[in-house]
Structure formats: C-alpha cells, structure tokens
Design an enzyme around this catalytic site. Structure first.
Site, PDB file in Angstrom:
ATOM      1  CE  LYS A 175      10.400  16.487  -9.768  1.00 56.30           C
ATOM      2  NZ  LYS A 175       9.447  15.436  -9.473  1.00 56.30           N
ATOM      3  CG  ASP A 222       7.158  13.573 -11.625  1.00 54.19           C
ATOM      4  OD1 ASP A 222       7.857  12.545 -11.674  1.00 54.19           O
ATOM      5  OD2 ASP A 222       7.589  14.673 -11.221  1.00 54.19           O
TER       6      ASP A 222
HETATM    7  P1  NAP Z   1       5.979  18.920  -1.715  1.00 57.99           P
HETATM    8  O1  NAP Z   1       5.782  19.730  -2.945  1.00 57.99           O
HETATM    9  O2  NAP Z   1       6.884  19.416  -0.654  1.00 57.99           O
HETATM   10  O3  NAP Z   1       4.525  18.643  -1.073  1.00 57.99           O
HETATM   11  C1  NAP Z   1       4.386  17.891   0.092  1.00 57.99           C
HETATM   12  C2  NAP Z   1       2.927  17.967   0.577  1.00 57.99           C
HETATM   13  O4  NAP Z   1       2.859  17.071   1.667  1.00 57.99           O
HETATM   14  C3  NAP Z   1       2.495  19.334   1.028  1.00 57.99           C
HETATM   15  O5  NAP Z   1       1.213  19.572   0.577  1.00 57.99           O
HETATM   16  C4  NAP Z   1       2.521  19.215   2.548  1.00 57.99           C
HETATM   17  O6  NAP Z   1       1.438  19.868   3.176  1.00 57.99           O
HETATM   18  C5  NAP Z   1       2.273  17.745   2.774  1.00 57.99           C
HETATM   19  N1  NAP Z   1       2.906  17.334   4.020  1.00 57.99           N
HETATM   20  C6  NAP Z   1       4.223  17.375   4.310  1.00 57.99           C
HETATM   21  N2  NAP Z   1       4.434  16.896   5.549  1.00 57.99           N
HETATM   22  C7  NAP Z   1       3.206  16.575   6.064  1.00 57.99           C
HETATM   23  C8  NAP Z   1       2.758  16.054   7.300  1.00 57.99           C
HETATM   24  N3  NAP Z   1       3.627  15.745   8.282  1.00 57.99           N
HETATM   25  N4  NAP Z   1       1.445  15.835   7.483  1.00 57.99           N
HETATM   26  C9  NAP Z   1       0.566  16.161   6.512  1.00 57.99           C
HETATM   27  N5  NAP Z   1       0.919  16.672   5.313  1.00 57.99           N
HETATM   28  C10 NAP Z   1       2.242  16.868   5.092  1.00 57.99           C
HETATM   29  O7  NAP Z   1       6.518  17.459  -2.082  1.00 57.99           O
HETATM   30  P2  NAP Z   1       6.327  16.639  -3.452  1.00 57.99           P
HETATM   31  O8  NAP Z   1       7.360  17.053  -4.439  1.00 57.99           O
HETATM   32  O9  NAP Z   1       4.916  16.670  -3.872  1.00 57.99           O
HETATM   33  O10 NAP Z   1       6.739  15.162  -3.003  1.00 57.99           O
HETATM   34  C11 NAP Z   1       5.910  14.466  -2.099  1.00 57.99           C
HETATM   35  C12 NAP Z   1       6.345  13.000  -2.019  1.00 57.99           C
HETATM   36  O11 NAP Z   1       6.230  12.394  -3.305  1.00 57.99           O
HETATM   37  C13 NAP Z   1       7.785  12.791  -1.591  1.00 57.99           C
HETATM   38  O12 NAP Z   1       7.799  11.800  -0.592  1.00 57.99           O
HETATM   39  C14 NAP Z   1       8.466  12.298  -2.837  1.00 57.99           C
HETATM   40  O13 NAP Z   1       9.530  11.410  -2.559  1.00 57.99           O
HETATM   41  C15 NAP Z   1       7.342  11.567  -3.532  1.00 57.99           C
HETATM   42  N6  NAP Z   1       7.517  11.423  -4.998  1.00 57.99           N
HETATM   43  C16 NAP Z   1       7.485  10.169  -5.527  1.00 57.99           C
HETATM   44  C17 NAP Z   1       7.648   9.998  -6.884  1.00 57.99           C
HETATM   45  C18 NAP Z   1       7.625   8.603  -7.475  1.00 57.99           C
HETATM   46  O14 NAP Z   1       8.023   8.460  -8.626  1.00 57.99           O
HETATM   47  N7  NAP Z   1       7.140   7.609  -6.774  1.00 57.99           N
HETATM   48  C19 NAP Z   1       7.813  11.109  -7.729  1.00 57.99           C
HETATM   49  C20 NAP Z   1       7.824  12.376  -7.164  1.00 57.99           C
HETATM   50  C21 NAP Z   1       7.666  12.531  -5.783  1.00 57.99           C
HETATM   51  P3  NAP Z   1       1.392  21.463   3.466  1.00 57.99           P
HETATM   52  O15 NAP Z   1       0.822  22.023   2.217  1.00 57.99           O
HETATM   53  O16 NAP Z   1       0.515  21.530   4.637  1.00 57.99           O
HETATM   54  O17 NAP Z   1       2.813  21.895   3.737  1.00 57.99           O
END
Ligand code: NAP
Length: 519
Positions: free
Chosen positions: A313, A349
C-alpha cells in the site's frame, strides 16, 4: 425469448388466448393446471396454426409452487398421475418443452427423460423451482440450482419472490453462475419488487422472459405486458451498446495486487458486483513480488483499475502518476484508477471504515479510541479527524503509537490506561482475534462496557471474540465486513463512476465467510 403463459379458465377462452399469444411472442406456455377443461392437442394446434414457429411449453404447476395474483381464483390441483400423463402426452405431441418441478422428484423427471429418449423426441425438460413467499440466500439458490442440474435438466428454472429490490440482484448473480457453468437457466423474481429482474434477466442470459397480453391474465404477480417487455428489450439493447464497449469482454479489466492474495474475498465480491452492474469486466488476484513491475503491467495491459493490499500500500504510491488528496495525506494507496494510461492512487480504506462507523454513531465532536498504530489505525485516525471527531491512540509499542499521534496531533496511551478512557467508541485495528486465533481479544470484556459502540476491522471471523464480548456488555457493534464491502464499493465507484450493489456485495461475502466459519 419472450413467452406468454395461457392461463384462461375455460378451453374456449384458452384457445383464443393461445392463438393471440403465439402471434405476439416467441413461446407460449400452456398452464394446464389453470385451464380446467384443457384439451392439450387442440391448444397446441391453435398456437401452431397461428404461428408455426412458436415454441410450446407445457406446464402443470404444483399448487404449493403456484403464485396467483390478487383477485384470481386459485385453480385445481391435478393428481400426480394425471399430471404425469399430461406431460407424457405433451412429449407425444412434440411440445418443445415440458416443465416439471424439482419437488416432483428425480424418478418422475427421469421417467419423462427416458420417454423422450425412447421416442427420439425433440422435447426438452425444464426442471423448475418456485418460492411464492420469499427469495432465499444466493448460496441456497445455488444449492437448488445444483440439485436441478443433477437431474439432467435441459433447462433449469428458478423463480423466487422478491420482497426487496436487492432480491433481484441474487437472481441476476444466479444467472451469471449458471452461464459460467454453461447451463441454460430461466430465472426471475415474482412480485412487484421483482419487476426489475423480469426486465434485466433476459439481457443477462435468462433463456425465457414471461409477459402477458394486454388483455391477458397474469400467471404470476409482477408480470409485465408483452408490449412493455418488447419496448424495454429494445431500449436496453440500444443502451447496452453504450455500456459494454468500455470494457473488453472477458478480459482481466481489474486486478488485485498483493502478497499473499490466495484467500482474498475481493475477487468474489468484485466479480459478483461487476456482473450485477452489467459490466463485462473481470477482477483477478495477482500475487506479486515487485510492485513497480506490477504497476508497469497495469499500464502495458491497459487494466482499468486495481486494488492494492498488503504489503504494497505504501510502495506503489511512488510508482504512480498522481495521488488523490486522501492517499497523499495517508501515504497509502489501496486503489489505482487508470484513465487513458494515467495512473492515480486513491485510498478507500478510511472511507469504508468511516461509512461503517457512521451507521452506528455520529462522528463530529465525539471521542474514539483506536487500538493499534499500523496502516488501518492511520486510516481510522485520518477519517475521524477529517469528520471532526477526536481520535485517541492506544498501542502496544509506545514509540509507534507516539509517531502516529504526532502525525495527527492526538493523544496516545499505553494499553493499561484503556480502563480510564471514556469515549463514544472503541475501534480495534490490530489483528488480535483474527482466524485462526479466534478466541483472543485485544481488550478485557468488562472494559468494553465503557464504550457505547465497539468496532472491529477484522472480518474473518465475522463475529470476533471482541464483538461477542461487546454485544454481551450491551454495546452496539460494527463488524469488519461493513468496512470491507464499503471500501470495495468505493473502489467500484472510482473505476466505473457508478454506485456499486452494496447489499449484494455484503451478501456474497457474508455467505462465503459463514461457509468458512462452518468449516
Ligand atoms: P499493521 O500495519 O501491521 O498494524 C497492526 C497493528 O496492530 C500494529 O500497531 C501492532 O502493534 C498491532 N498489533 C499486532 N499484533 C498485536 C498484538 N498481539 N497485541 C497488540 N497489538 C498488536 O496492520 P494493518 O494493515 O493496520 O491491518 C490490521 C488489521 O486490519 C488486519 O487484521 C487486517 O486484516 C485488517 N483490515 C481490515 C480491513 C477491512 O476492510 N475490514 C481493511 C484493512 C485491514 P505494534 O505497533 O505494537 O506492532
């Protein structure tokens, strides 16, 4: 092909109607369950004399699958024996089609098929299914379709009753499904709410469309007159030439770029939506390793639009000719639009998330806790600020939380502080609780009672542990499915300039996720 059902009560009136219908339509359906003293040989003869090339369909509809418009007396029920004898007579008279319900059973259907084989006859068997009260889910319609196909039907007929306009979309998606499998299908919705499908289904490949003579009696509610059907047919055929050439038929007009992409539900959602919108495009997923090369491919192959998912992205933004203001502010692109070779990056998004949230709460002036500080958290913070809300970031890694907070001038707290924060809603943007770790939640259940609304961006599973806990605490919930379909609908709007069929998109994704949930 337009077919007029003959439904008069008496043989005398039916003879007149059969002749008139044969002259006005391509096919005539003799509804022998409604013509009380119906003499089949004379009725077929009357139609063929009036129009020698007219196709004859012979039907004895079961009472429980018969829909009778208001003011019309329901007619008699034939015994199964009498019905089979009549359909066998129709085969002997070389009717073009006999219609038998799936509910009559495979043995009865098989008996007609073997009679046709023995006689080396030209009659074809329509295996039909009707629901006079409702339209089931698309998954259920597909099951019924598969059961009809298993009988060896020459043509499958599926006719539920529309209660809402989006029931029509399920039937149109079913026609697409049948066409992909090379099966001839007659499908439409009964009822006033089903009239759209009566017009659109033949254009999408439904084998027959039913209409009535101006003076004729409807055999099912919602039927349009033959002149209206012909007029609409001409109008839409003309109109189609304006829609179709924008996309190369069958070509991969839209793509998803990501790594991995195998489990993405975007192809399912977008292909169903494109079909329902009558757009001859196709959406395919590509697992890529080099985002710059993939963007060059979009130019080279003249692909109309692309979705971009993890981990590209941010990386694709630098390969494009321009960015929308939102994509530039977020530093992330999830949508590419190709306008005559010029590629622009957009981000839907944040819009999908905000639109989903708005269904449960106003945004302006309210405080929202965002769990996480990754890409989705950034989209949430951006959208909430843009709409006048106050985001508060709570993240596991303090440094990452502080960086995001500084970029958008908002407070940031460690997870331990969550119990002390009062806010309108809590939004989980971490992957905690996602399949396969479905028993995990990022927040203790009792803390959730502080938040009137709880949203999870995870959509697999549909009901995460967080959302189940929130519901049990009396919170209103917003699922990740809503965000997913709304960001997808916004992509389609950018690519085509048209509103996407949100209800259909939600239904197909939900059904697929429910299947996955059930193992
Ligand atoms: P990302 O950039 O990797 O960010 C993930 C965040 O979650 C980070 O801040 C991380 O914290 C935190 N995290 C990860 N594991 C954790 C844990 N065990 N305990 C506490 N915090 C934790 O991911 P992203 O792209 O934002 O995506 C996140 C989620 O959104 C995914 O599940 C994805 O499938 C979903 N999503 C859904 C849609 C939809 O249309 N519904 C669209 C996009 C994404 P740290 O900073 O501490 O590493």
């Amino acid at each position: 092909m337009i077919c007029i059902p003959v439904t008069e009560r008496t043989q005398c009136a039916a003879l007149r109607s059969a002749a008139a219908a044969a002259q006005a339509a391509d096919a005539v359906e003799l509804r022998m369950d409604m013509i009380e003293d119906g003499d089949l040989p004379r009725l077929i003869d009357a139609a063929r004399r009036a129009a020698p090339r007219v196709r004859i369909v012979v039907t004895c509809r079961r009472k429980d699958e018969r829909s009778v418009p208001d003011g019309v007396q329901p007619s008699r029920e034939m015994t199964k024996k009498a019905k089979m004898a009549l359909l066998e007579q129709a085969i002997a008279l070389e009717a073009d089609f006999v219609d038998i319900e799936l509910a009559e059973g495979v043995r009865a259907i098989g008996r007609l098929q073997s009679l046709i084989r023995r006689r080396q006859g030209k009659t074809q068997v329509i295996v039909s299914w009707h629901d006079t009260a409702k339209t089931p889910s698309l998954a259920k319609l597909r099951e019924i379709f598969a059961a009809c196909v298993r009988t060896g039907a020459d043509v499958v007929k599926i006719v539920p009753t529309a209660r809402r306009a989006d029931d029509n979309l399920k039937v149109l998606a079913l026609i697409r499904h049948a066409r992909w499998r090379g099966v001839r299908i007659i499908a439409m919705c009964m009822g006033e709410a089903g009239q759209q499908s009566r017009v659109l289904a033949p254009l999408r490949g439904s084998f027959l469309a039913f209409a009535v003579l101006p003076s004729g009696r409807k055999s099912a509610p919602g039927q349009l007159s033959v002149s209206t059907m012909r007029g609409l047919e001409r109008l839409l055929q003309d109109g189609l030439s304006g829609i179709r050439p924008r996309f190369s038929p069958g070509g991969p007009a839209f793509v998803l770029l990501g790594n991995p992409v195998a489990h993405s539900l975007s192809p399912l959602m977008h292909n169903e939506a494109l079909a329902a919108m009558g757009i001859d495009g196709h959406y395919s997923a590509f697992c890529v390793t080099d985002p710059a090369a993939a963007v060059a491919g979009i130019r080279g192959l003249n692909i109309r639009g692309a979705s971009v998912t993890l981990p590209f992205k941010t990386a694709v933004a630098g390969c494009l000719d321009g960015l929308s203001a939102d994509a530039a502010a977020l530093g992330a692109v999830n949508t590419i639009v190709n306008e005559r070779g010029r590629l622009t990056g957009h981000n839907t998004d944040w819009l999908g998330l905000l639109q989903a949230l708005r269904e449960e709460t106003a945004i302006a002036g309210q405080t929202f806790v965002i769990l996480g500080a990754g890409g989705t958290a950034r989209a949430a913070v951006y959208g909430i600020k843009k709409e006048g809300g106050r985001p508060v970031i709570v993240n596991r890694t303090p440094e990452k939380g502080r960086l995001l907070a500084a970029a958008f001038d908002c407070p940031c707290y460690p997870p331990e502080a969550l119990g002390k924060i009062r806010a309108r809603a809590l939004i989980n943007t971490t992957p905690v609780g996602m399949t396969p770790r479905i028993h995990e939640s990022p927040v203790p259940a009792k803390t959730l009672a502080h938040f009137p609304v709880v949203m999870d961006v995870i959509y697999n599973p549909l009901a995460t542990r967080l959302l189940k806990d929130a519901k049990a605490q009396g919170c209103r919930i917003v699922s990740g499915l809503e965000m997913f379909v709304r960001q997808g609908a916004a992509q389609l709007k950018l690519w085509t300039g048209r509103e996407a069929p949100l209800a259909l998109m939600r239904a197909v994704v939900r059904e697929r996720l429910e299947t996955l949930d059930n193992g």
